[in-house]
Design an enzyme around this catalytic site. Structure first.
Site, PDB file in Angstrom:
ATOM      1  N   HIS A  32       1.272  22.060  14.260  1.00  0.00           N
ATOM      2  CA  HIS A  32       0.207  21.628  15.171  1.00  0.00           C
ATOM      3  C   HIS A  32      -1.134  22.181  14.649  1.00  0.00           C
ATOM      4  O   HIS A  32      -1.639  23.186  15.150  1.00  0.00           O
ATOM      5  CB  HIS A  32       0.509  22.130  16.587  1.00  0.00           C
ATOM      6  CG  HIS A  32      -0.273  21.454  17.676  1.00  0.00           C
ATOM      7  ND1 HIS A  32       0.316  20.801  18.741  1.00  0.00           N
ATOM      8  CD2 HIS A  32      -1.597  21.332  17.885  1.00  0.00           C
ATOM      9  CE1 HIS A  32      -0.614  20.308  19.542  1.00  0.00           C
ATOM     10  NE2 HIS A  32      -1.788  20.628  19.047  1.00  0.00           N
ATOM     11  N   ASN A  36       1.629  17.001  14.490  1.00  0.00           N
ATOM     12  CA  ASN A  36       0.848  16.649  15.670  1.00  0.00           C
ATOM     13  C   ASN A  36      -0.443  15.947  15.241  1.00  0.00           C
ATOM     14  O   ASN A  36      -1.243  16.508  14.488  1.00  0.00           O
ATOM     15  CB  ASN A  36       0.481  17.917  16.457  1.00  0.00           C
ATOM     16  CG  ASN A  36      -0.323  17.591  17.700  1.00  0.00           C
ATOM     17  OD1 ASN A  36       0.199  17.018  18.657  1.00  0.00           O
ATOM     18  ND2 ASN A  36      -1.615  17.917  17.689  1.00  0.00           N
ATOM     19  N   GLU A  37      -0.625  14.744  15.693  1.00  0.00           N
ATOM     20  CA  GLU A  37      -1.893  14.007  15.578  1.00  0.00           C
ATOM     21  C   GLU A  37      -2.500  13.988  14.172  1.00  0.00           C
ATOM     22  O   GLU A  37      -3.573  14.557  13.935  1.00  0.00           O
ATOM     23  CB  GLU A  37      -2.926  14.591  16.544  1.00  0.00           C
ATOM     24  CG  GLU A  37      -2.495  14.517  17.986  1.00  0.00           C
ATOM     25  CD  GLU A  37      -3.594  14.970  18.943  1.00  0.00           C
ATOM     26  OE1 GLU A  37      -4.587  15.559  18.489  1.00  0.00           O
ATOM     27  OE2 GLU A  37      -3.447  14.734  20.135  1.00  0.00           O
ATOM     28  N   GLN A  64      -2.966  27.879  19.970  1.00  0.00           N
ATOM     29  CA  GLN A  64      -3.835  27.764  21.141  1.00  0.00           C
ATOM     30  C   GLN A  64      -3.478  28.749  22.263  1.00  0.00           C
ATOM     31  O   GLN A  64      -4.305  29.005  23.124  1.00  0.00           O
ATOM     32  CB  GLN A  64      -3.814  26.330  21.663  1.00  0.00           C
ATOM     33  CG  GLN A  64      -4.424  25.351  20.663  1.00  0.00           C
ATOM     34  CD  GLN A  64      -4.419  23.918  21.148  1.00  0.00           C
ATOM     35  OE1 GLN A  64      -3.459  23.208  20.902  1.00  0.00           O
ATOM     36  NE2 GLN A  64      -5.452  23.486  21.833  1.00  0.00           N
TER      37      GLN A  64
HETATM   38  C1  BGC Z   1      -4.327  18.271  20.697  1.00  0.00           C
HETATM   39  C2  BGC Z   1      -4.459  19.577  21.425  1.00  0.00           C
HETATM   40  C3  BGC Z   1      -5.802  19.643  22.113  1.00  0.00           C
HETATM   41  C4  BGC Z   1      -5.896  18.512  23.114  1.00  0.00           C
HETATM   42  C5  BGC Z   1      -7.188  18.438  23.896  1.00  0.00           C
HETATM   43  C6  BGC Z   1      -4.896  17.099  21.431  1.00  0.00           C
HETATM   44  O1  BGC Z   1      -5.713  16.349  20.573  1.00  0.00           O
HETATM   45  O2  BGC Z   1      -3.003  18.080  20.290  1.00  0.00           O
HETATM   46  O3  BGC Z   1      -4.273  20.603  20.503  1.00  0.00           O
HETATM   47  O4  BGC Z   1      -6.021  20.865  22.743  1.00  0.00           O
HETATM   48  O5  BGC Z   1      -5.764  17.295  22.441  1.00  0.00           O
HETATM   49  O6  BGC Z   1      -8.274  18.167  23.069  1.00  0.00           O
END
Ligand code: BGC
Length: 409
Positions: free
Chosen positions: A109, A153-154, A18
């Site tokens: 990520h 991540n997520e 990002q």
């Molecule tokens: C993610 C980021 C994303 C942010 C805003 C999170 O879900 O880890 O990569 O930019 O939210 O949407």
């Protein structure tokens, strides 16, 4: 004074794809070339400007910073390690340490090395082992410089955008998802070829593989370096309901599916947990909310019940992301204050929260929405690369300096 515990970590987060720029050997870059998601290109050029960006973080009082390592840089081809890139990230860590900023590394990520995506990514049964090998390599190389590592991540955001909504690579789409869709992840590409029920089964498989990948990586990394702290970063949506019992059941089921299924699979392989909190969904709610630039309700107080949900697993917690897109910077300062207040409430109730990282330090590439959304404490001019600190960042600094909030705030 709402005082935070001594040694509390305050800072912000970023992710490699990002902000770094030119991560071309990835599935996202390939998808961008095919016109399925916006091109990223140079972005904030953080890869070359991290010293300058960490100077800003320091100036803003931060004592912690979460960033991610780009898997495709470290392992550009299957099983081949790029030691120059390892050195790059070593310098990044050292640059943080020089400024007394504690590094928190996320090992993955969202973006995959192209070779890994080509061989089927996380759909493949051997994906957990390949992921664990990469994680253990990084931890072996950099674990002497850094204490805090997260594997994934997520997972649910990754799985649902890739296999249910079809808005992210590999663009598989389960059309019925539209019925429960509650967020804006930018559906700009229609994955026509994958309609039908198959993506749902693939999604379930990918979610299982991600949990296995975390567990295998945890074991491999802890074998390499038993002293490091290993977490997973979990996106929690706070589902709640009005008085109606049916809505309460819906909220319970939604929380179970979104948060607890994954957590139950990994909770025996965790030293701590990162919470990413952005939004809530209240069933049977007719209230109107102010909205962020993502069209998400402004509901920072939801961070407390979100922390409570993860506290079920009795591991120390970090707010690894929470923030909002707000180009005009009109809501950000109040939002941060409220999310910090709610985090304090969680601590006062006995939940062990050890850090708070705003998303994001810099404006960045918001995935399928490109560079249109501005989450940064620091604005980035993509033409000149000039950084401008937004006023809300100074308000956050006041909180950090006091290690808490004045009662009246
Ligand atoms: C993610 C980021 C994303 C942010 C805003 C999170 O879900 O880890 O990569 O930019 O939210 O949407």
């Amino acid at each position: 004074m709402k005082q935070f515990p001594e040694g509390f970590y305050w800072g912000a987060a970023t992710a490699s794809y990002q902000v770094e720029g030119w991560n071309e050997n990835t599935d996202w870059a390939q998808a961008a070339k095919a016109g399925k998601v916006p091109l990223a290109g140079r972005l904030a050029d953080h890869y070359h400007r991290y010293e300058e960006d960490f100077d800003i973080a320091k100036e803003l009082g931060h004592n912690a910073h979460r960033f991610s390592i780009e898997w495709a840089r470290i392992e550009p081809e299957e099983g081949k390690w790029d030691f120059t890139e390892v050195e790059h990230y070593r310098h990044v860590i050292k640059a943080l340490r020089k400024r007394n900023i504690e590094p928190f590394i996320t090992l993955w990520h969202f973006t995959l090395p192209q070779w890994f995506a080509d061989r089927g990514g996380f759909e493949r049964a051997d994906a957990p082992q390949l992921f664990a090998r990469y994680c253990a390599f990084v931890v072996k190389q950099l674990g002497d410089e850094c204490h805090f590592f997260s594997t994934i991540n997520e997972p649910n955001v990754y799985g649902s955008n890739g296999w249910l909504r079809g808005s992210w690579p590999p663009f598989k789409r389960f059309a019925a998802t539209d019925l429960v869709s509650i967020t804006n992840s930018g559906r700009i590409y229609e994955a026509k070829s994958h309609k039908g029920v198959k993506p749902l089964f693939l999604y379930l498989r990918v979610m299982r593989h991600l949990a296995n990948a975390h567990n295998a990586a945890y074991t491999a990394c802890k074998t390499e370096r038993p002293d490091i702290d290993m977490s997973v970063v979990k996106h929690v949506i706070y589902f709640h309901a009005n008085w109606n019992p049916l809505n309460k059941v819906k909220a319970w089921v939604a929380n179970y599916c979104w948060t607890h299924i994954f957590m139950r699979r990994v909770h025996n392989h965790l030293d701590s947990v990162g919470l990413n909190y952005y939004f809530h969904k209240k069933f049977g709610d007719h209230a109107t909310y102010e909205k962020t630039d993502m069209d998400w309700d402004i509901y920072p107080q939801g961070i407390y019940p979100a922390l409570r949900m993860l506290w079920k697993y009795k591991k120390p917690l970090f707010v690894s992301e929470a923030g909002l897109a707000d180009a005009a910077d009109q809501y950000r300062a109040a939002y941060i204050t409220e999310q910090v207040r709610a985090t304090h409430e969680a601590i006062a109730s006995g939940i062990d929260v050890r850090g708070h990282m705003y998303w994001s330090l810099l404006d960045n590439y918001e995935w399928a929405l490109g560079t249109t959304k501005r989450f940064g404490l620091v604005a980035v001019n993509y033409e000149t690369l000039e950084r401008t600190i937004r006023p809300s960042a100074w308000e956050y600094k006041k909180i950090i300096e006091q290690n808490g909030l004045e009662e009246s705030e």
